[in-house]
Design a protein around this motif. Structure first.
Motif, mmCIF file in Angstrom:
data_model
loop_
_atom_site.group_PDB
_atom_site.id
_atom_site.type_symbol
_atom_site.label_atom_id
_atom_site.label_comp_id
_atom_site.label_asym_id
_atom_site.label_seq_id
_atom_site.Cartn_x
_atom_site.Cartn_y
_atom_site.Cartn_z
ATOM 1 N N ARG A 306 50.116 -27.044 41.674
ATOM 2 C CA ARG A 306 49.569 -25.904 42.398
ATOM 3 C C ARG A 306 48.349 -26.297 43.216
ATOM 4 O O ARG A 306 48.064 -25.702 44.260
ATOM 5 N N GLY A 307 47.625 -27.308 42.746
ATOM 6 C CA GLY A 307 46.449 -27.779 43.468
ATOM 7 C C GLY A 307 46.773 -28.596 44.695
ATOM 8 O O GLY A 307 45.872 -28.931 45.485
ATOM 9 N N LYS A 308 48.048 -28.910 44.840
ATOM 10 C CA LYS A 308 48.499 -29.650 46.027
ATOM 11 C C LYS A 308 49.318 -28.766 46.958
ATOM 12 O O LYS A 308 49.811 -29.241 47.994
ATOM 13 N N PHE A 309 49.453 -27.492 46.592
ATOM 14 C CA PHE A 309 50.278 -26.576 47.381
ATOM 15 C C PHE A 309 49.437 -25.962 48.506
ATOM 16 O O PHE A 309 49.271 -24.749 48.621
ATOM 17 N N PHE A 310 48.902 -26.852 49.328
ATOM 18 C CA PHE A 310 48.048 -26.479 50.444
ATOM 19 C C PHE A 310 48.413 -27.337 51.638
ATOM 20 O O PHE A 310 49.084 -28.370 51.507
ATOM 21 N N ASN A 311 48.003 -26.921 52.812
ATOM 22 C CA ASN A 311 48.212 -27.710 54.023
ATOM 23 C C ASN A 311 46.950 -27.641 54.866
ATOM 24 O O ASN A 311 46.110 -26.749 54.676
ATOM 25 N N THR A 312 46.814 -28.579 55.769
ATOM 26 C CA THR A 312 45.589 -28.663 56.563
ATOM 27 C C THR A 312 45.889 -28.646 58.054
ATOM 28 O O THR A 312 47.013 -28.912 58.486
ATOM 29 N N SER A 313 44.858 -28.336 58.823
ATOM 30 C CA SER A 313 44.937 -28.407 60.285
ATOM 31 C C SER A 313 43.587 -28.879 60.802
ATOM 32 O O SER A 313 42.667 -29.147 60.019
ATOM 33 N N ASN A 314 43.467 -28.983 62.111
ATOM 34 C CA ASN A 314 42.221 -29.429 62.727
ATOM 35 C C ASN A 314 41.758 -30.752 62.123
ATOM 36 O O ASN A 314 40.625 -30.887 61.637
ATOM 37 N N ALA A 315 42.679 -31.726 62.133
ATOM 38 C CA ALA A 315 42.400 -33.070 61.619
ATOM 39 C C ALA A 315 41.936 -33.040 60.164
ATOM 40 O O ALA A 315 41.091 -33.833 59.740
ATOM 41 N N GLY A 316 42.502 -32.128 59.407
ATOM 42 C CA GLY A 316 42.201 -32.050 57.986
ATOM 43 C C GLY A 316 40.953 -31.285 57.639
ATOM 44 O O GLY A 316 40.582 -31.195 56.458
ATOM 45 N N SER A 317 40.299 -30.664 58.616
ATOM 46 C CA SER A 317 39.033 -29.976 58.345
ATOM 47 C C SER A 317 39.219 -28.556 57.820
ATOM 48 O O SER A 317 38.278 -27.960 57.304
ATOM 49 N N ARG A 318 40.422 -28.004 57.953
ATOM 50 C CA ARG A 318 40.701 -26.661 57.471
ATOM 51 C C ARG A 318 41.899 -26.694 56.533
ATOM 52 O O ARG A 318 42.912 -27.315 56.839
ATOM 53 N N THR A 319 41.762 -26.005 55.415
ATOM 54 C CA THR A 319 42.806 -26.006 54.387
ATOM 55 C C THR A 319 43.334 -24.597 54.185
ATOM 56 O O THR A 319 42.563 -23.629 54.153
ATOM 57 N N PHE A 320 44.653 -24.501 54.017
ATOM 58 C CA PHE A 320 45.315 -23.204 53.864
ATOM 59 C C PHE A 320 46.299 -23.255 52.703
ATOM 60 O O PHE A 320 46.911 -24.293 52.439
ATOM 61 N N THR A 321 46.466 -22.132 52.010
ATOM 62 C CA THR A 321 47.504 -22.063 50.998
ATOM 63 C C THR A 321 48.875 -22.177 51.666
ATOM 64 O O THR A 321 49.067 -21.726 52.801
ATOM 65 N N SER A 322 49.822 -22.770 50.946
ATOM 66 C CA SER A 322 51.185 -22.895 51.469
ATOM 67 C C SER A 322 52.104 -21.785 50.955
ATOM 68 O O SER A 322 53.316 -21.848 51.159
#
Length: 438
Positions: A306-322
């Motif tokens: 569950r702690g890896k169920f995320f994705n990023t944008s803006n070269a990894g600077s922003r994290t979002f739930t998947s």
């Protein structure tokens, strides 16, 4: 066996509607035709029930607003709201104003959906005996579910003072077809609203053994601290065998999954998913407004899936739930995993082992998350599993309130953790009393 909400939720209505449509394709909306003919036949009642589900699915109700409101109100910098909408920013900062247009829309759309359910319940005599139970059960579930969210958001929590004296929300139990002075209702007490919710859900279970009603009943009883009843309702859902945990955590957030008890159906032709709108990045068709922070990510154990169920944008600077990556994905409302968590917590608090031991239930949730079993439990450990499993699904502020916790340094009973009654309603209905602090 999974019972898909797309086929089950309208079992007593959509099949009837489909069969009838061959003979009556030109169906006028019930809100636009004469009252004497709007609900004259069983098909009319089924059309109205579908309309009640549609109202419930609004982005201002269970299509997003109930969930993100509960999350943003309960957040203490585990996410950042980086969007431009001041209405949601007020929720996140706990600086809501009575004129907030989003909380106004949530109130108005909720009562509109309740009115559709009331219309169904007023015309049950038009429904055949064989179908009456399922139709009534579904209408009662819709009404109860919406009242439960309204009373949790717009009133003090159960147990925060005198439930019989604290103001809840107005109970409207009959159709409103024209507005007169009699239609302006005062706020019922928190106790009265909960009593109506439980009555509707109990009757829905008695009439049709409707699983979403039983699951919601477990959640309602847990909110009240009625652990025995919460445990037993959750156990009835689990023991029914209609649902099963997905072996892959990610699959719990795809359509027609095995553990979904109730979801808001969204397709590319109908419905909208505002959880995707606000929680997903632009790469997943969202606005990327609600961004997960390191403070939240640090809560997971190293190997927690569950702690890896995320994705990023803006070269990894922003994290979002998947959890909400699919723009046309269904919006989860009730999952089997929550029933195991409710049963575990209630059993632990009571020192009982109905259905299973608390340890067995928690280790089942942990195993699905890729974690090793634990040998012993504390209440804090159970609540943490609940927080991580149900993260971003709308339960955060409600769990804080029922456990008498805090949002940072803000106590659970603070006035700014309760939504204001919309100013428009206060101005129109002189019987309404505003919440303290507004």
């Amino acid at each position: 066996m999974n019972t898909s909400i797309k086929s089950f939720v309208l079992a007593g209505s959509v099949m009837l509607l489909s069969a009838a449509c061959a003979n009556r394709l030109d169906v006028q909306p019930t809100q636009s035709i004469d009252e004497s003919t709007a609900l004259a036949t069983e098909q009319d009642v089924n059309v109205t029930l579908v309309g009640a589900y549609d109202g419930m699915s609004s982005i201002n109700v269970y299509g997003g607003a109930f969930q993100y409101t509960g999350d943003l109100l309960g957040d203490d910098r585990e996410v950042v709201f980086g969007g431009t909408f001041t209405t949601l920013d007020e929720l996140w900062r706990k600086t809501i104003t009575p004129g907030n247009s989003q909380t106004t829309l949530t109130w108005n759309n909720s009562y509109a959906a309740i009115n559709r359910a009331n219309n169904v319940l007023s015309a049950l005599d038009k429904v055949s005996t064989a179908n009456r139970g399922p139709v009534e059960a579904q209408a009662r579930f819709i009404r109860a579910a919406i009242y439960f969210e309204l009373v949790r958001l717009y009133a003090k929590a159960w147990g925060d003072g005198d439930n019989a004296a604290n103001l809840g929300v107005p109970l409207v139990l009959n159709p409103t077809r024209s507005v007169t002075d009699e239609d302006y209702k005062a706020r019922n007490s928190v106790a009265e609203v909960y009593a109506q919710i439980i009555d509707d859900l109990t009757k829905a279970e008695q009439l049709a053994k409707y699983p979403p009603a039983i699951a919601l009943l477990a959640r309602v009883y847990l909110m009240q601290g009625n652990n025995a009843s919460a445990r037993d309702a959750a156990n009835r859902v689990i023991a029914s065998g209609l649902f099963e945990l997905e072996t892959d955590f990610a699959n719990a957030f795809v359509d027609d999954n095995a553990e979904s008890i109730f979801s808001i159906v969204v397709t590319d032709q109908d419905g909208a998913n505002d959880m995707n709108t606000y929680y997903a990045s632009a790469l997943n068709q969202g606005r990327g407004d609600i961004r997960v922070q390191t403070k939240h990510l640090a809560l997971y154990e190293a190997n927690d899936i569950r702690g890896k169920f995320f994705n990023t944008s803006n070269a990894g600077s922003r994290t979002f739930t998947s959890k909400f990556n699919d723009r046309f994905g269904d919006v989860p409302v009730l999952r089997l995993a929550e029933m195991y968590l409710i049963r575990a917590e209630a059993n632990f608090r009571l020192g009982t082992t109905v259905g299973a031991t608390p340890l067995a239930d928690i280790n089942m949730i942990r195993a699905r998350a890729g974690l090793a079993p634990v040998a012993s439990l504390t209440l804090a450990a159970i609540l943490k599993e609940r927080k991580l499993e149900l993260a971003f699904e709308g339960q955060q502020i409600h769990d804080i309130k029922r456990t008498k916790g805090t949002v940072g340094t803000t106590v659970f009973s603070a006035n700014n953790l309760v939504l204001p009654i919309p100013q428009r309603e206060i101005d129109t209905n002189k019987k309404l009393v505003q919440n303290p602090g507004y």
